[in-house]
Design a protein around this motif. Structure first.
Motif, mmCIF file in Angstrom:
data_model
loop_
_atom_site.group_PDB
_atom_site.id
_atom_site.type_symbol
_atom_site.label_atom_id
_atom_site.label_comp_id
_atom_site.label_asym_id
_atom_site.label_seq_id
_atom_site.Cartn_x
_atom_site.Cartn_y
_atom_site.Cartn_z
ATOM 1 N N ILE A 271 -39.730 -1.527 -23.566
ATOM 2 C CA ILE A 271 -38.291 -2.246 -23.269
ATOM 3 C C ILE A 271 -38.176 -2.115 -21.885
ATOM 4 O O ILE A 271 -38.072 -1.041 -21.178
ATOM 5 C CB ILE A 271 -37.212 -1.350 -24.235
ATOM 6 C CG1 ILE A 271 -37.430 -1.087 -25.716
ATOM 7 C CG2 ILE A 271 -35.805 -2.072 -24.061
ATOM 8 C CD1 ILE A 271 -36.444 -0.430 -26.314
ATOM 9 N N ARG A 272 -37.824 -3.370 -21.503
ATOM 10 C CA ARG A 272 -37.575 -3.385 -20.126
ATOM 11 C C ARG A 272 -35.964 -2.883 -19.583
ATOM 12 O O ARG A 272 -35.234 -2.843 -20.366
ATOM 13 C CB ARG A 272 -37.409 -4.951 -19.536
ATOM 14 C CG ARG A 272 -37.585 -4.986 -18.279
ATOM 15 C CD ARG A 272 -37.640 -6.715 -17.919
ATOM 16 N NE ARG A 272 -38.560 -7.280 -18.395
ATOM 17 C CZ ARG A 272 -39.858 -7.516 -17.583
ATOM 18 N NH1 ARG A 272 -39.949 -6.889 -16.412
ATOM 19 N NH2 ARG A 272 -40.913 -8.093 -17.950
ATOM 20 N N GLU A 273 -36.234 -2.272 -18.711
ATOM 21 C CA GLU A 273 -34.879 -1.774 -18.186
ATOM 22 C C GLU A 273 -33.491 -2.323 -18.017
ATOM 23 O O GLU A 273 -32.445 -2.090 -18.568
ATOM 24 C CB GLU A 273 -34.827 -0.715 -16.756
ATOM 25 C CG GLU A 273 -36.014 0.483 -16.860
ATOM 26 C CD GLU A 273 -35.758 1.149 -15.511
ATOM 27 O OE1 GLU A 273 -36.992 1.148 -14.762
ATOM 28 O OE2 GLU A 273 -34.586 1.399 -15.031
ATOM 29 N N SER A 274 -33.838 -3.610 -17.471
ATOM 30 C CA SER A 274 -32.825 -4.612 -17.452
ATOM 31 C C SER A 274 -32.281 -5.019 -18.901
ATOM 32 O O SER A 274 -31.012 -5.285 -19.109
ATOM 33 C CB SER A 274 -33.121 -5.923 -16.899
ATOM 34 O OG SER A 274 -34.522 -6.455 -17.466
ATOM 35 N N GLU A 275 -33.094 -5.068 -19.887
ATOM 36 C CA GLU A 275 -32.894 -5.414 -21.189
ATOM 37 C C GLU A 275 -31.883 -4.056 -21.823
ATOM 38 O O GLU A 275 -31.069 -4.563 -22.593
ATOM 39 C CB GLU A 275 -34.076 -5.639 -22.048
ATOM 40 C CG GLU A 275 -34.814 -6.842 -21.971
ATOM 41 C CD GLU A 275 -33.824 -7.947 -22.361
ATOM 42 O OE1 GLU A 275 -33.834 -9.252 -21.904
ATOM 43 O OE2 GLU A 275 -33.307 -7.831 -23.398
ATOM 44 N N GLU A 279 -27.201 -4.296 -22.761
ATOM 45 C CA GLU A 279 -26.620 -3.804 -23.934
ATOM 46 C C GLU A 279 -25.145 -3.085 -23.420
ATOM 47 O O GLU A 279 -24.406 -3.423 -24.068
ATOM 48 C CB GLU A 279 -27.431 -2.586 -24.668
ATOM 49 C CG GLU A 279 -26.620 -2.289 -26.088
ATOM 50 C CD GLU A 279 -27.020 -3.350 -26.916
ATOM 51 O OE1 GLU A 279 -27.552 -4.278 -26.613
ATOM 52 O OE2 GLU A 279 -26.449 -2.846 -28.206
ATOM 53 N N ILE A 280 -25.307 -2.463 -22.406
ATOM 54 C CA ILE A 280 -24.021 -1.870 -21.877
ATOM 55 C C ILE A 280 -23.032 -2.955 -21.342
ATOM 56 O O ILE A 280 -22.002 -3.093 -21.688
ATOM 57 C CB ILE A 280 -24.340 -0.864 -20.704
ATOM 58 C CG1 ILE A 280 -25.048 0.263 -21.273
ATOM 59 C CG2 ILE A 280 -23.034 -0.442 -20.235
ATOM 60 C CD1 ILE A 280 -25.451 1.521 -20.404
ATOM 61 N N SER A 281 -23.422 -3.940 -20.429
ATOM 62 C CA SER A 281 -22.779 -4.700 -20.095
ATOM 63 C C SER A 281 -22.477 -5.860 -21.006
ATOM 64 O O SER A 281 -21.252 -6.198 -21.044
ATOM 65 C CB SER A 281 -23.537 -5.674 -18.785
ATOM 66 O OG SER A 281 -24.925 -6.150 -19.391
ATOM 67 N N GLY A 282 -23.371 -6.151 -22.362
ATOM 68 C CA GLY A 282 -22.887 -6.892 -23.122
ATOM 69 C C GLY A 282 -21.555 -6.177 -24.139
ATOM 70 O O GLY A 282 -20.956 -6.959 -24.467
ATOM 71 N N TRP A 283 -21.717 -5.003 -24.107
ATOM 72 C CA TRP A 283 -20.580 -4.195 -24.831
ATOM 73 C C TRP A 283 -19.506 -4.627 -23.984
ATOM 74 O O TRP A 283 -18.288 -4.613 -24.666
ATOM 75 C CB TRP A 283 -20.956 -2.825 -24.808
ATOM 76 C CG TRP A 283 -19.897 -1.993 -25.735
ATOM 77 C CD1 TRP A 283 -19.766 -1.791 -26.986
ATOM 78 C CD2 TRP A 283 -18.816 -1.333 -24.999
ATOM 79 N NE1 TRP A 283 -18.540 -1.122 -27.207
ATOM 80 C CE2 TRP A 283 -18.040 -0.742 -26.023
ATOM 81 C CE3 TRP A 283 -18.354 -1.112 -23.670
ATOM 82 C CZ2 TRP A 283 -16.985 -0.068 -25.814
ATOM 83 C CZ3 TRP A 283 -17.346 -0.490 -23.443
ATOM 84 C CH2 TRP A 283 -16.429 -0.065 -24.265
ATOM 85 N N VAL A 284 -19.167 -4.510 -22.706
ATOM 86 C CA VAL A 284 -18.196 -4.319 -21.938
ATOM 87 C C VAL A 284 -17.629 -5.932 -22.196
ATOM 88 O O VAL A 284 -16.457 -6.070 -22.270
ATOM 89 C CB VAL A 284 -18.381 -4.249 -20.266
ATOM 90 C CG1 VAL A 284 -17.304 -4.430 -19.557
ATOM 91 C CG2 VAL A 284 -18.778 -2.698 -20.335
ATOM 92 N N GLY A 289 -13.656 -9.435 -24.769
ATOM 93 C CA GLY A 289 -13.203 -10.540 -25.584
ATOM 94 C C GLY A 289 -12.605 -10.040 -26.694
ATOM 95 O O GLY A 289 -11.656 -10.762 -27.247
ATOM 96 N N PHE A 290 -12.997 -8.890 -27.198
ATOM 97 C CA PHE A 290 -12.175 -8.259 -28.330
ATOM 98 C C PHE A 290 -10.814 -8.166 -28.052
ATOM 99 O O PHE A 290 -9.764 -8.198 -29.020
ATOM 100 C CB PHE A 290 -12.961 -7.071 -28.816
ATOM 101 C CG PHE A 290 -12.104 -6.400 -30.053
ATOM 102 C CD1 PHE A 290 -11.422 -5.280 -29.527
ATOM 103 C CD2 PHE A 290 -12.190 -6.767 -31.210
ATOM 104 C CE1 PHE A 290 -10.674 -4.588 -30.684
ATOM 105 C CE2 PHE A 290 -11.574 -6.174 -32.159
ATOM 106 C CZ PHE A 290 -10.776 -5.014 -31.998
ATOM 107 N N SER A 291 -10.551 -7.761 -26.774
ATOM 108 C CA SER A 291 -9.267 -7.455 -26.323
ATOM 109 C C SER A 291 -8.279 -8.579 -26.260
ATOM 110 O O SER A 291 -7.151 -8.469 -26.622
ATOM 111 C CB SER A 291 -8.917 -6.400 -25.021
ATOM 112 O OG SER A 291 -9.859 -5.420 -24.964
ATOM 113 N N ALA A 292 -8.907 -9.515 -25.780
ATOM 114 C CA ALA A 292 -8.068 -10.916 -25.854
ATOM 115 C C ALA A 292 -7.942 -11.466 -27.208
ATOM 116 O O ALA A 292 -6.677 -11.761 -27.438
ATOM 117 C CB ALA A 292 -8.917 -12.027 -24.814
#
Length: 578
Positions: A271-275, A279-284, A289-292
């Motif tokens: 698994i590439r480190e950027s990938e 996951e973390i940035s995607g969660w943020v 988006g969930f908050s909005a």
């Protein structure tokens, strides 16, 4: 201004908005802060457990495949019957004997292949001269054992890692086994068997973690024998040291997860480190988006709660208006709110009861109309009966027996028709027959002569009509001004395909418009004592009782010019005309 006064000034919608936003934002903020500090551990557990589970599944699948290959090669290489036949085939110089042995070996190998449906290409390989015998499929021309990636090798058996199939008609990835055959005085005979690699390939290419995952297969020597990332981890590369099973290893910008089999080969997820960090940035982004969406949902919820009160009250008001407009059959829509649905159910029961009462009143009115018709029938029939009996007495005194017999016969037929099954329907043909008997009696009764013409379309003779509706109209013609040389004409015919028309016309003295109005509107006034208009009133009521507003009764007359009474009766649907 105090807080209580300010709250009292707010509308219901604004109060709901404040309460819901407050109750939504506070828990949302607390969940966000807590999630931010725990996301790393959550993702690490998720990815590592998922990767390890997948690697164990792949290792188990490959291990089962290798065991199956090992079993098949043992049957082909050590079965005494097959080995003896092969040895005789190699040593025999007789063409006939070679042909017989070839068929026997082919049959025995086919039985083994059929018993193991996952097996692909199978043949005997002679290492010294690279000769191939008894293959079950055609072998590719560029087949070379030296080019196949060795996955594991020990004790006279070699396992080759995933590679393109040697079967000319198959281009899928396979794994294969080469085992030395147990033939005396020969050490160059081997059994080669391939099997499909489709299941394992599907598992390796499965992306279960929302990121790109490549896989490696490392042989027992620590060399890469299969790679999905040929750029950074090509086939033949030495696998880096330090990768402890169950733990990840960072190497060349990748996270490496390894699972080692019992035979020494292993499966690695790359698994590439950027990938991984993606996951973390995607969660943020998802959390923001969930908050909005949560805030929008809170606003929508406040609006929905406001409509839960306003809309049901509006619909309840509509139901009351429909009741005021005599709309008793419109369906009541459920509000899906128990309290309002209970009120609507109670309202529906009240509306149903009102409708039942109205129907009951209508039925009573209809029954009253039927009773009035029946009453009029009993007024008409005795009146006619008494007059006829007087006439019979008069004829008995002045004439001979033949006339009395004729009169009595006609009277008997007419009374049987009129008094039997009163109120039921009859046919036009039967009604005209009774009318003729009535006219026979009346021609004997009156001291003046009058003519009668009856014209009836043959296509309508079997149509059903109410009993006793022509005689009252003819009786009115005789009663109101018909003199010597008078003429009564009765016509029955069709009007289109929907109505039958009955017309009674006389050339008597006629009636004034005032008299016609009184007859049609039951305003008998000074004529009541003479029975004037009883027949018309009876016909009018029997038509209303039987047809409602679908039948019509009209009178056309001119003083000195005769009178016409016209009935238009609807024809029942589905009636066929002769």
């Amino acid at each position: 201004m105090s807080g209580r006064k300010l709250l009292n000034m707010l509308s219901l919608r604004n109060r709901l908005l404040i309460v819901i936003l407050t109750s939504s934002l506070i828990p949302l903020s607390m969940v966000g802060i807590l999630s931010y500090y725990t996301i790393y551990s959550i993702l690490e557990n998720k990815i590592e457990s998922g990767v390890q589970n997948n690697l164990q599944q792949v290792s188990l699948t490959l291990d089962n495949m290798l065991s199956n290959l090992n079993h098949v090669t043992q049957q082909v290489a050590f079965n005494s019957s097959i080995v003896n036949d092969l040895q005789q085939y190699l040593n025999s110089k007789s063409v006939y004997e070679k042909s017989r042995l070839e068929k026997a070996l082919t049959n025995e190998l086919n039985i083994i292949n059929f018993a193991n449906p996952s097996i692909g290409l199978t043949f005997y390989y002679f290492k010294n001269d690279h000769r191939i015998l008894f293959q079950n499929f055609q072998v590719k021309e560029n087949f070379d054992l030296q080019s196949l990636p060795v996955m594991q090798q020990y004790g006279g058996i070699t396992y080759y890692g995933p590679h393109k199939a040697s079967n000319r008609f198959d281009d899928n990835n396979v794994i294969s086994v080469l085992r030395k055959a147990n033939i005396a005085d020969r050490d160059d005979v081997y059994v080669y068997v391939e099997t499909g690699f489709k299941l394992a390939e599907k598992i390796l290419q499965n992306n279960q973690y929302g990121m790109r995952v490549d896989h490696l297969i490392v042989n027992d020597k620590g060399m890469v024998s299969y790679s999905e990332n040929k750029t950074d981890y090509p086939v033949g590369m030495a696998y880096p040291d330090g990768n402890i099973p169950g733990k990840s290893l960072k190497h060349k910008g990748y996270y490496l997860f390894r699972n080692i089999s019992n035979q020494g080969w292993s499966v690695v997820s790359v698994i590439r480190e950027s990938e991984y960090n993606k996951e973390i940035s995607g969660w943020v982004r998802q959390f923001l988006g969930f908050s909005a969406l949560s805030i929008l949902g809170s606003l929508l919820l406040a609006w929905l709660l406001w409509r839960m009160v306003y809309v049901p009250l509006t619909n309840f008001n509509k139901e009351i208006k429909q009741l005021a407009n005599n709309n008793f059959h419109s369906p009541i829509k459920s509000m899906h709110i128990p309290e309002f649905d209970h009120l609507l159910h109670q309202f529906w029961q009240m509306r149903t009861r009102i409708w039942e009462l109205l129907v009951e009143v209508e039925q009573k009115e209809k029954r009253r109309a039927d009773l009035e018709v029946e009453k009029l029938m009993y007024q008409i029939n005795p009146h006619f009966l008494y007059n006829t009996l007087d006439t019979m007495c008069w004829l008995a005194r002045l004439n001979g027996q033949d006339e009395i017999d004729r009169l009595a016969t006609s009277l008997n037929k007419l009374l049987h028709y009129n008094l039997d099954k009163q109120g039921q329907e009859t046919t036009i043909q039967q009604e005209i027959g009774a009318l003729k008997e009535y006219l026979t009696l009346q021609q004997i009764r009156y001291d003046f002569q009058f003519g009668v013409e009856i014209e009836a379309d043959v296509t309508v003779r079997d149509l059903e009509i109410p009993r006793f509706i022509l005689q009252p109209l003819v009786e009115n013609a005789l009663y109101h001004g018909l003199g010597d040389d008078g003429m009564i004409k009765v016509q029955v015919g069709l009007e289109g395909q929907s109505h039958v028309v009955l017309t009674v016309t006389d050339n008597g003295n006629g009636l004034t418009e005032e008299t016609i109005h009184m007859l049609l509107h039951n305003e008998r006034g000074e004529y009541k004592k003479m029975g004037f208009g009883i027949g018309i009133n009876y016909v009018k009521r029997i038509l209303f009782s039987r047809y409602g507003s679908e039948a019509t009764l009209q009178m056309e007359s001119k003083v000195g010019g005769g009178t016409s009474v016209i009935l238009r009766l609807p024809i029942s649907k589905g009636v066929d005309f002769i």
